[in-house]
Design a protein around this motif. Structure first.
Motif, PDB file in Angstrom:
ATOM      1  N   LYS A 224       0.824  -1.219   0.000  1.00 18.76           N
ATOM      2  CA  LYS A 224       0.000   0.000   0.000  1.00 18.76           C
ATOM      3  C   LYS A 224       0.858   1.270   0.000  1.00 18.76           C
ATOM      4  CE  LYS A 224      -3.621  -2.685   0.454  1.00 18.76           C
ATOM      5  NZ  LYS A 224      -4.506  -2.953  -0.704  1.00 18.76           N
ATOM      6  N   ASP A 225       0.175   2.373  -0.099  1.00 15.52           N
ATOM      7  CA  ASP A 225       0.789   3.705   0.009  1.00 15.52           C
ATOM      8  C   ASP A 225       1.918   3.922  -1.004  1.00 15.52           C
ATOM      9  OD1 ASP A 225      -0.870   4.214   2.282  1.00 15.52           O
ATOM     10  OD2 ASP A 225       0.540   3.042   3.486  1.00 15.52           O
ATOM     11  N   GLY A 226       1.830   3.250  -2.167  1.00  9.57           N
ATOM     12  CA  GLY A 226       2.835   3.441  -3.208  1.00  9.57           C
ATOM     13  C   GLY A 226       4.218   3.000  -2.815  1.00  9.57           C
ATOM     14  N   ARG A 227       4.299   2.044  -1.888  1.00  9.29           N
ATOM     15  CA  ARG A 227       5.608   1.656  -1.357  1.00  9.29           C
ATOM     16  C   ARG A 227       6.170   0.466  -2.136  1.00  9.29           C
ATOM     17  NH1 ARG A 227       6.216   0.683   4.596  1.00  9.29           N
ATOM     18  NH2 ARG A 227       4.433  -0.710   4.315  1.00  9.29           N
ATOM     19  N   SER A 228       7.082   0.752  -3.028  1.00  9.42           N
ATOM     20  CA  SER A 228       7.871  -0.285  -3.687  1.00  9.42           C
ATOM     21  C   SER A 228       8.987  -0.689  -2.727  1.00  9.42           C
ATOM     22  CB  SER A 228       8.471   0.267  -4.972  1.00  9.42           C
ATOM     23  OG  SER A 228       9.326   1.365  -4.664  1.00  9.42           O
ATOM     24  N   PHE A 229       9.798  -1.663  -3.116  1.00  9.34           N
ATOM     25  CA  PHE A 229      10.899  -2.072  -2.238  1.00  9.34           C
ATOM     26  C   PHE A 229      11.866  -0.923  -1.985  1.00  9.34           C
ATOM     27  CE2 PHE A 229       9.860  -6.501  -3.692  1.00  9.34           C
ATOM     28  CZ  PHE A 229       9.547  -6.991  -2.427  1.00  9.34           C
TER      29      PHE A 229
ATOM     30  N   VAL B 168      -3.759   7.816  -1.354  1.00 11.38           N
ATOM     31  CA  VAL B 168      -3.828   7.850  -2.814  1.00 11.38           C
ATOM     32  C   VAL B 168      -4.743   6.733  -3.325  1.00 11.38           C
ATOM     33  CG1 VAL B 168      -2.505   7.703  -4.954  1.00 11.38           C
ATOM     34  CG2 VAL B 168      -1.495   8.794  -2.945  1.00 11.38           C
ATOM     35  N   GLU B 169      -5.622   7.081  -4.248  1.00 11.96           N
ATOM     36  CA  GLU B 169      -6.545   6.109  -4.823  1.00 11.96           C
ATOM     37  C   GLU B 169      -5.766   5.084  -5.673  1.00 11.96           C
ATOM     38  OE1 GLU B 169      -8.526  10.129  -4.366  1.00 11.96           O
ATOM     39  OE2 GLU B 169      -6.601   9.320  -5.076  1.00 11.96           O
ATOM     40  N   TRP B 170      -6.228   3.843  -5.691  1.00  7.97           N
ATOM     41  CA  TRP B 170      -5.533   2.767  -6.390  1.00  7.97           C
ATOM     42  C   TRP B 170      -5.422   3.030  -7.889  1.00  7.97           C
ATOM     43  CZ3 TRP B 170      -7.557   0.090 -10.418  1.00  7.97           C
ATOM     44  CH2 TRP B 170      -8.953   0.177 -10.623  1.00  7.97           C
ATOM     45  N   TRP B 171      -6.459   3.687  -8.449  1.00  8.99           N
ATOM     46  CA  TRP B 171      -6.447   3.892  -9.892  1.00  8.99           C
ATOM     47  C   TRP B 171      -5.334   4.849 -10.324  1.00  8.99           C
ATOM     48  CZ3 TRP B 171      -7.073   8.877 -11.458  1.00  8.99           C
ATOM     49  CH2 TRP B 171      -7.755   9.754 -10.593  1.00  8.99           C
ATOM     50  N   LYS B 172      -4.926   5.743  -9.433  1.00  8.55           N
ATOM     51  CA  LYS B 172      -3.810   6.628  -9.753  1.00  8.55           C
ATOM     52  C   LYS B 172      -2.524   5.825  -9.925  1.00  8.55           C
ATOM     53  CE  LYS B 172      -5.433  10.962  -7.626  1.00  8.55           C
ATOM     54  NZ  LYS B 172      -5.110  12.030  -6.667  1.00  8.55           N
TER      55      LYS B 172
ATOM     56  N   ILE C  23       0.566  16.107 -11.979  1.00 14.37           N
ATOM     57  CA  ILE C  23      -0.645  15.739 -12.715  1.00 14.37           C
ATOM     58  C   ILE C  23      -1.648  15.031 -11.811  1.00 14.37           C
ATOM     59  CG2 ILE C  23      -1.546  14.259 -14.568  1.00 14.37           C
ATOM     60  CD1 ILE C  23       1.088  14.836 -16.092  1.00 14.37           C
ATOM     61  N   PHE C  24      -1.151  14.096 -10.992  1.00 17.82           N
ATOM     62  CA  PHE C  24      -2.045  13.295 -10.149  1.00 17.82           C
ATOM     63  C   PHE C  24      -2.209  13.854  -8.739  1.00 17.82           C
ATOM     64  CE2 PHE C  24      -0.721  10.277 -13.434  1.00 17.82           C
ATOM     65  CZ  PHE C  24      -1.948   9.724 -13.783  1.00 17.82           C
ATOM     66  N   LYS C  25      -1.586  15.011  -8.482  1.00 13.55           N
ATOM     67  CA  LYS C  25      -1.717  15.695  -7.196  1.00 13.55           C
ATOM     68  C   LYS C  25      -1.292  14.803  -6.033  1.00 13.55           C
ATOM     69  CE  LYS C  25      -5.440  18.664  -8.886  1.00 13.55           C
ATOM     70  NZ  LYS C  25      -6.830  19.160  -8.701  1.00 13.55           N
ATOM     71  N   THR C  26      -0.073  14.232  -6.187  1.00 10.34           N
ATOM     72  CA  THR C  26       0.500  13.375  -5.143  1.00 10.34           C
ATOM     73  C   THR C  26       1.890  13.871  -4.791  1.00 10.34           C
ATOM     74  OG1 THR C  26       1.443  11.865  -6.796  1.00 10.34           O
ATOM     75  CG2 THR C  26      -0.773  11.345  -5.964  1.00 10.34           C
ATOM     76  N   MET C  27       2.447  13.330  -3.717  1.00 10.82           N
ATOM     77  CA  MET C  27       3.833  13.624  -3.357  1.00 10.82           C
ATOM     78  C   MET C  27       4.387  12.472  -2.527  1.00 10.82           C
ATOM     79  SD  MET C  27       3.478  16.546  -0.428  1.00 10.82           S
ATOM     80  CE  MET C  27       2.454  16.328   1.032  1.00 10.82           C
TER      81      MET C  27
ATOM     82  N   ILE D 177       1.397  10.023  -0.823  1.00  5.66           N
ATOM     83  CA  ILE D 177       0.071  10.481  -0.414  1.00  5.66           C
ATOM     84  C   ILE D 177      -0.409  11.562  -1.375  1.00  5.66           C
ATOM     85  CG2 ILE D 177       0.384   9.994   2.046  1.00  5.66           C
ATOM     86  CD1 ILE D 177       0.975  12.989   2.437  1.00  5.66           C
ATOM     87  N   ASN D 178      -1.697  11.864  -1.314  1.00  7.16           N
ATOM     88  CA  ASN D 178      -2.223  13.005  -2.046  1.00  7.16           C
ATOM     89  C   ASN D 178      -1.753  14.280  -1.364  1.00  7.16           C
ATOM     90  OD1 ASN D 178      -3.759  11.689  -4.108  1.00  7.16           O
ATOM     91  ND2 ASN D 178      -5.291  11.148  -2.556  1.00  7.16           N
TER      92      ASN D 178
END
Length: 428
Positions: A301-306, A323-327, A404-408, A316-317
């Motif tokens: 989750k939370d865009g966490r790659s290795f 952050v939504e999964w589709w992003k 573009i996706f309003k994340t950081m 996060i947004n």
């Protein structure tokens, strides 16, 4: 501080993300390179498996066999035209032009020796024995005879080959000359560029030109490594004769009968196998990205790659929400594409070992414009670099896709710390 509350890198961090400060640029790039390294490893393993499957595919094997057949056809064509000689036909190995030129030098030296003046000889010894002891092996076995129309590659092309294969001037327009007189004119025109190469010509151009004895002896001494010899005339002869060989190969290659038939087929088969291998490389990298990066992001989750897990980063947004999964799903397409440049490095490893032209041959043909896989890699690399450059100029170190996706990306070891600007940072 790096010893934050999530010291265990596999601990969930969603409850901490809203309190975390934007990650430093160094952390962004380090996590990216960790992920890139993992993708490269997985890509290589997948490619080896994919190549094994492709190599055993009947359609690919047939296309490759057709491709090799066209290579053999062209090489046989050159041999038939006396523009080349095989070293090994099975592996498509031809002698290079310098080797062919050396054989012609030996022929010329032996002929020049027989024409040498008995009253004031240039040759102080019969060159045959030393030439034989120096140039051994089957390739030179037929070299130890005097030069003649029958053993000179260029004369054989014009006198023997052209008359049989020149319908509608397919090879060369003789301009009303006989093949022999055209060859002599061709020979004189090419040798005129080399002041030190002196030949003796018959008055009626009925005999093969031969090197003047003083020039032939000078080349002979270099060939047998005699003390005090110099290579100037040797180099001139190689350049002169290699140039003529290249000229006649170009005549064979550019002949309409070859260009409109076998060469067209050669290009077709070559592009087919190149596309197959390039697509295998591309799919290997795509799949590797989803295995090595996207799958962990979905699991943890939370865009966490290795890479982000090891450095305790998360995504996060900008409004601090999850952050939504589709992003992540949409961004993964662009991220997978951005890794395509890994193919450049995979081509340096076995089975290519850096010698393959798979990246440099046409991948897509649009009219007369060929696009190689390397062209595609460079374009994608530039776009990926441009995406990353935005992090250098945005306050929260956000890439173009972040904007573009309003994340950081945030660092969960930097909790409840005041926001700050890094040195030389400007905001967008």
């Amino acid at each position: 501080m790096r010893n934050g509350p999530d010291k265990n890198p596999f601990r969930g961090v969603s409850d901490l993300l809203s309190r975390a400060a934007p990650a430093k640029r160094s952390m962004h790039f380090l996590s990216y390179f960790i992920d890139l390294f993992l993708v490269a490893i997985v890509s290589y393993l997948l490619f080896l498996g994919g190549k094994a499957i492709v190599d055993n595919n009947s359609a690919y094997k047939q296309n490759y066999a057709n491709y090799e057949s066209e290579i053999t056809y062209y090489q046989d064509l050159l041999i038939d035209a006396h523009a080349g000689e095989y070293l090994n036909r099975d592996n498509h190995s031809l002698a290079d032009n310098e080797d062919l030129s050396t054989k012609m030098m030996i022929h010329q030296i032996l002929m020049s020796y027989t024409k040498d003046s008995a009253e004031s000889p240039e040759f102080l010894e019969n060159p045959l024995d030393k030439l034989k002891s120096t140039y051994v092996g089957t390739f030179y076995a037929d070299s130890f005879t005097e030069a003649s129309f029958d053993n000179d590659y260029i004369s054989q092309f014009f006198i023997k080959y052209v008359p049989k294969h020149n319908e509608n001037n397919d090879l060369v327009d003789l301009g009303g000359k006989t093949p022999t007189s055209y060859f002599i004119s061709f020979f004189k025109n090419r040798v005129a560029k080399y002041d030190t190469l002196k030949f003796v010509y018959s008055s009626d151009d009925s005999a093969l030109p031969y090197l003047k004895p003083e020039v032939a002896n000078d080349i002979y001494k270099f060939l047998v490594r005699a003390e005090g010899s110099n290579r100037a005339n040797y180099d001139n002869f190689v350049n002169f004769y290699s140039g003529m060989l290249t000229d006649i190969e170009n005549l064979v290659f550019n002949a309409p009968s070859y260009q409109n038939g076998h060469y067209h087929n050669y290009l077709k088969y070559r592009q087919t196998i190149t596309q197959t291998m390039d697509i295998t490389l591309m799919l290997s990298i795509f799949i590797a990205y989803y295995i090595a990066v996207f799958l962990p992001m979905m699991i943890f989750k939370d865009g966490r790659s290795f890479g982000k897990i090891f450095l305790r980063l998360g995504v996060i947004n900008i409004d601090k929400s999850e952050v939504e999964w589709w992003k992540f799903a949409i961004r993964s397409i662009f991220a997978a594409l951005s890794n395509i440049f890994i193919a450049f490095f995979l081509a340096l490893l076995p089975p290519f070992n850096g010698s393959s032209l798979v990246l440099y041959l046409p991948f897509i043909t649009l009219g007369s414009w060929d696009i190689t896989f390397l062209n595609i890699i460079i374009i994608i690399f530039v776009l990926a670099a441009a995406n990353g450059i935005f992090m250098l100029f945005t306050h929260e170190k956000r890439s173009l896709t972040d904007l573009i996706f309003k994340t950081m990306t945030v660092d969960v070891t930097l909790l409840d710390e005041p926001d700050y600007d890094e040195k030389d940072e400007t905001s967008v």
